[in-house]
Design an enzyme around this catalytic site. Sequence first.
Site, PDB file in Angstrom:
ATOM      1  N   LYS A  43      -7.828   8.442 -19.202  1.00  0.00           N
ATOM      2  CA  LYS A  43      -8.204   9.170 -20.607  1.00  0.00           C
ATOM      3  C   LYS A  43      -6.910   8.874 -21.615  1.00  0.00           C
ATOM      4  O   LYS A  43      -6.239   7.952 -21.939  1.00  0.00           O
ATOM      5  CB  LYS A  43      -8.384  10.676 -20.368  1.00  0.00           C
ATOM      6  CG  LYS A  43      -9.482  10.890 -19.273  1.00  0.00           C
ATOM      7  CD  LYS A  43     -10.837  10.065 -19.456  1.00  0.00           C
ATOM      8  CE  LYS A  43     -11.919  10.628 -18.484  1.00  0.00           C
ATOM      9  NZ  LYS A  43     -12.796   9.705 -18.105  1.00  0.00           N
TER      10      LYS A  43
ATOM     11  N   ASP B 248      -5.921  20.748 -13.634  1.00  0.00           N
ATOM     12  CA  ASP B 248      -6.121  19.353 -14.257  1.00  0.00           C
ATOM     13  C   ASP B 248      -5.850  19.407 -15.503  1.00  0.00           C
ATOM     14  O   ASP B 248      -6.586  20.045 -16.449  1.00  0.00           O
ATOM     15  CB  ASP B 248      -7.812  19.093 -14.133  1.00  0.00           C
ATOM     16  CG  ASP B 248      -8.217  17.581 -14.447  1.00  0.00           C
ATOM     17  OD1 ASP B 248      -7.844  17.037 -15.402  1.00  0.00           O
ATOM     18  OD2 ASP B 248      -9.298  17.258 -14.097  1.00  0.00           O
TER      19      ASP B 248
ATOM     20  N   TYR C 273     -14.985  19.418 -14.616  1.00  0.00           N
ATOM     21  CA  TYR C 273     -15.485  18.169 -14.695  1.00  0.00           C
ATOM     22  C   TYR C 273     -16.577  18.002 -13.443  1.00  0.00           C
ATOM     23  O   TYR C 273     -16.452  18.404 -12.336  1.00  0.00           O
ATOM     24  CB  TYR C 273     -14.383  17.207 -14.497  1.00  0.00           C
ATOM     25  CG  TYR C 273     -14.630  15.717 -14.125  1.00  0.00           C
ATOM     26  CD1 TYR C 273     -15.348  14.938 -15.243  1.00  0.00           C
ATOM     27  CD2 TYR C 273     -14.588  15.169 -13.033  1.00  0.00           C
ATOM     28  CE1 TYR C 273     -15.929  13.905 -15.085  1.00  0.00           C
ATOM     29  CE2 TYR C 273     -15.114  13.717 -12.844  1.00  0.00           C
ATOM     30  CZ  TYR C 273     -15.829  13.067 -13.865  1.00  0.00           C
ATOM     31  OH  TYR C 273     -16.160  11.874 -13.384  1.00  0.00           O
TER      32      TYR C 273
ATOM     33  N   ARG D 170       0.816  -1.226  -0.007  1.00  0.00           N
ATOM     34  CA  ARG D 170      -0.094   0.074   0.005  1.00  0.00           C
ATOM     35  C   ARG D 170       0.854   1.098  -0.071  1.00  0.00           C
ATOM     36  O   ARG D 170       0.431   2.181  -0.024  1.00  0.00           O
ATOM     37  CB  ARG D 170      -1.038  -0.052   1.130  1.00  0.00           C
ATOM     38  CG  ARG D 170      -2.048   1.050   1.301  1.00  0.00           C
ATOM     39  CD  ARG D 170      -3.352   0.875   1.769  1.00  0.00           C
ATOM     40  NE  ARG D 170      -3.180   0.037   3.056  1.00  0.00           N
ATOM     41  CZ  ARG D 170      -2.665   0.515   4.261  1.00  0.00           C
ATOM     42  NH1 ARG D 170      -2.122   1.597   4.272  1.00  0.00           N
ATOM     43  NH2 ARG D 170      -2.666  -0.368   5.283  1.00  0.00           N
TER      44      ARG D 170
HETATM   45  N1  PLP Z   1     -10.862  15.137 -14.449  1.00  0.00           N
HETATM   46  C1  PLP Z   1     -11.517  15.203 -15.836  1.00  0.00           C
HETATM   47  C2  PLP Z   1     -11.238  16.441 -16.635  1.00  0.00           C
HETATM   48  C3  PLP Z   1     -12.376  13.903 -16.237  1.00  0.00           C
HETATM   49  O1  PLP Z   1     -12.807  14.112 -17.572  1.00  0.00           O
HETATM   50  C4  PLP Z   1     -12.570  13.193 -15.419  1.00  0.00           C
HETATM   51  C5  PLP Z   1     -13.285  11.886 -15.843  1.00  0.00           C
HETATM   52  O2  PLP Z   1     -14.131  12.031 -16.814  1.00  0.00           O
HETATM   53  C6  PLP Z   1     -12.021  12.963 -14.053  1.00  0.00           C
HETATM   54  C7  PLP Z   1     -11.010  14.290 -13.677  1.00  0.00           C
HETATM   55  C8  PLP Z   1     -12.133  11.815 -13.099  1.00  0.00           C
HETATM   56  O3  PLP Z   1     -11.187  10.848 -13.528  1.00  0.00           O
HETATM   57  P1  PLP Z   1     -11.656   9.395 -13.435  1.00  0.00           P
HETATM   58  O4  PLP Z   1     -12.768   8.883 -14.072  1.00  0.00           O
HETATM   59  O5  PLP Z   1     -10.256   8.703 -13.918  1.00  0.00           O
HETATM   60  O6  PLP Z   1     -11.929   9.127 -11.953  1.00  0.00           O
END
Ligand code: PLP
Length: 371
Positions: free
Chosen positions: A204, A179, A108, A57
């Site tokens: 992604k 992000d 998001y 972990r």
């Molecule tokens: N940030 C963005 C811009 C996203 O598009 C997403 C998911 O679609 C996330 C964060 C969250 O990521 P995860 O789905 O891998 O938990």
Amino acid sequence: MRGMTTPEPQPASHEDLTPATRIVALGREERAPGSQVGAPLVLTSTYVADGPANYARNGNPTWSAFEEALGSLEGGDALVFGSGMAAVAAVLSFVPVGGTVVVPHAPYSGVVVTLGERAARGELTVRHVEVTDVDEVVAALDGADLLWLESPTNPLLEIADLPALLSAARERGVLTVVDNTFATPLLQQPLALGADLVMHSVTKYLSGHSDVILGAVITTRDEAGQARNARLQRHRSLYGAIAGPFETWLALRGLRTLHVRLERACANAATLAERLTTHPGVTRTRYPGFGAIISFEIDGSAEQAEVVAATTRIVVNSTSLGAVETQIERRRRQPGEPEAVPVNLLRLSVGIEDVEDLWADLDHAIRVATA
Ligand code: PLP
């Protein structure tokens, strides 16, 4: 063999190489006769005592391989997490109880929902801002603890003036995170623009094949960054926000081709964006001029937009992005999606298929839906 000189050892750092080469070269065992060329997939829950790691972990060699490659691309030190949302939660752990977070109106949706729930419990205050308006964002920074940025935003594809916002936050002692999921480190490196932290949904582009859920946070290499990195590692261990080694191995395997995938996807997106702009069934096309995501509004209702997504044959109607296959989704079908997102907006994550096949598929679906 007489007469042959022993080659000089390779330099330990690859920072002199271009990102395309580092993507391929990093995260591998040091070269030695018989060493493995592929990255290790280490499946163990614990280690024999008194070594560098004690319990899995807290550390795993597959994580380290992926982190080495991603950290180098972002120009910092990376930590892999069990999902993008686990990475979001880890970053939010820097906000003190009762603290204030400045965030765009429509980042998001998972970020909106988690911040909204925490605010409703009285744990923190959220200030929503128009992220394209530098003055508005800067005015909201007074007394804030964290500036959350996403650029381009998902799914409105709004662009923040990162250098201006990051330096204003720094002057005011406000921690910043970007992000960088949509841009990827190949198109934008927020740490070099002044960010304290970068986060990714590794799910992604970085992994790129719609087969893993993973996240990452990258910290700066200075002393303050190292302290944040240690704190994030502690959070990851104590809250168990850890990545599966196999998923991480897949992500590293996917990362190896990021530059090639992105080049093709971006070229496809530029062509499709241009054609969508003049399509009679489309009223607005959002495309920032880089990257491989396009959002467009059709000349019709939410139901008609759903028909577009349901009619395409190659383009997949699914809620993700950044993969080799082109994906489409009417974002407002998700309950947490901000109202700033039009109900007839479709988000198109352009993949690496043949662009003419993609266009024929999209054009047909839009015509069927708006006839
Ligand atoms: N940030 C963005 C811009 C996203 O598009 C997403 C998911 O679609 C996330 C964060 C969250 O990521 P995860 O789905 O891998 O938990």
